[in-house]
Scaffold this motif. Structure first.
Motif, PDB file in Angstrom:
ATOM      1  N   ILE A 298      77.822  50.129  75.483  1.00  0.00           N
ATOM      2  CA  ILE A 298      76.395  50.348  75.248  1.00  0.00           C
ATOM      3  C   ILE A 298      76.030  49.985  73.810  1.00  0.00           C
ATOM      4  N   VAL A 299      77.045  49.606  73.031  1.00  0.00           N
ATOM      5  CA  VAL A 299      76.815  49.181  71.650  1.00  0.00           C
ATOM      6  C   VAL A 299      76.447  47.710  71.616  1.00  0.00           C
ATOM      7  N   GLY A 300      77.048  46.919  72.489  1.00  0.00           N
ATOM      8  CA  GLY A 300      76.785  45.481  72.497  1.00  0.00           C
ATOM      9  C   GLY A 300      77.166  44.863  71.169  1.00  0.00           C
ATOM     10  N   THR A 301      76.250  44.133  70.575  1.00  0.00           N
ATOM     11  CA  THR A 301      76.518  43.522  69.271  1.00  0.00           C
ATOM     12  C   THR A 301      75.925  44.358  68.143  1.00  0.00           C
ATOM     13  N   GLY A 302      75.542  45.595  68.442  1.00  0.00           N
ATOM     14  CA  GLY A 302      74.947  46.485  67.451  1.00  0.00           C
ATOM     15  C   GLY A 302      75.968  46.996  66.450  1.00  0.00           C
ATOM     16  N   ASN A 303      75.544  47.984  65.670  1.00  0.00           N
ATOM     17  CA  ASN A 303      76.418  48.536  64.632  1.00  0.00           C
ATOM     18  C   ASN A 303      77.407  49.531  65.244  1.00  0.00           C
ATOM     19  N   HIS A 304      78.627  49.061  65.510  1.00  0.00           N
ATOM     20  CA  HIS A 304      79.677  49.930  66.042  1.00  0.00           C
ATOM     21  C   HIS A 304      79.997  51.015  65.010  1.00  0.00           C
ATOM     22  N   PRO A 305      80.312  52.218  65.466  1.00  0.00           N
ATOM     23  CA  PRO A 305      80.833  53.216  64.532  1.00  0.00           C
ATOM     24  C   PRO A 305      82.091  52.645  63.863  1.00  0.00           C
ATOM     25  N   THR A 306      82.048  52.522  62.541  1.00  0.00           N
ATOM     26  CA  THR A 306      83.099  51.811  61.811  1.00  0.00           C
ATOM     27  C   THR A 306      83.437  52.517  60.508  1.00  0.00           C
ATOM     28  N   LEU A 307      84.729  52.568  60.226  1.00  0.00           N
ATOM     29  CA  LEU A 307      85.212  52.944  58.899  1.00  0.00           C
ATOM     30  C   LEU A 307      85.869  51.711  58.310  1.00  0.00           C
ATOM     31  N   SER A 308      85.554  51.405  57.081  1.00  0.00           N
ATOM     32  CA  SER A 308      86.155  50.280  56.385  1.00  0.00           C
ATOM     33  C   SER A 308      86.617  50.763  55.020  1.00  0.00           C
ATOM     34  N   ALA A 309      87.920  51.029  54.915  1.00  0.00           N
ATOM     35  CA  ALA A 309      88.508  51.584  53.692  1.00  0.00           C
ATOM     36  C   ALA A 309      87.758  52.838  53.262  1.00  0.00           C
ATOM     37  N   ALA A 310      87.451  53.702  54.241  1.00  0.00           N
ATOM     38  CA  ALA A 310      86.694  54.922  53.973  1.00  0.00           C
ATOM     39  C   ALA A 310      87.208  56.055  54.866  1.00  0.00           C
ATOM     40  N   GLN A 311      86.860  57.279  54.487  1.00  0.00           N
ATOM     41  CA  GLN A 311      87.239  58.442  55.281  1.00  0.00           C
ATOM     42  C   GLN A 311      86.094  58.917  56.165  1.00  0.00           C
ATOM     43  N   SER A 312      84.853  58.550  55.808  1.00  0.00           N
ATOM     44  CA  SER A 312      83.714  58.919  56.655  1.00  0.00           C
ATOM     45  C   SER A 312      82.608  57.881  56.501  1.00  0.00           C
ATOM     46  N   ALA A 313      81.763  57.823  57.534  1.00  0.00           N
ATOM     47  CA  ALA A 313      80.617  56.920  57.520  1.00  0.00           C
ATOM     48  C   ALA A 313      79.619  57.422  58.544  1.00  0.00           C
TER      49      ALA A 313
END
Length: 88
Positions: free
Chosen positions: A34-49
């Motif tokens: 249901i995310v498609g090409t949207g903003n996936h829940p992502t962590l990038s060198a982080a502990q929270s976002a």
């Protein structure tokens, strides 16, 4: 997997891990993203976002829908990740 007990609209997501690292999570219903090409829940060198959902193909959820959460990244350093979906 989580069964949603009420009809709602997904508005935001919050992701937290046991330590800093990288992970991407896809949210699915009936086996389809249901995310498609949207903003996936992502962590990038982080502990929270966190972020408001944007570009998701579906944010409307019906009572009884079953949501599936799939890790699509390779979180080599993470052992626990918690995803919270905010609704209205």
């Amino acid at each position: 997997f989580v069964t949603v007990p009420y009809a709602c609209t997904i508005t935001n997501w919050f992701l937290a891990a046991d330590q800093s690292g990288d992970v991407v999570i896809d949210v699915k219903r009936s086996g389809a993203s249901i995310v498609g090409t949207g903003n996936h829940p992502t962590l990038s060198a982080a502990q929270s976002a966190n972020a408001a959902v944007s570009g998701w193909t579906s944010v409307a959820v019906t009572a009884g829908d079953i949501l599936e959460f799939e890790i699509t990244g390779t979180p080599a350093t993470l052992t626990r990740v918690n995803l919270v979906i905010k609704t209205s």
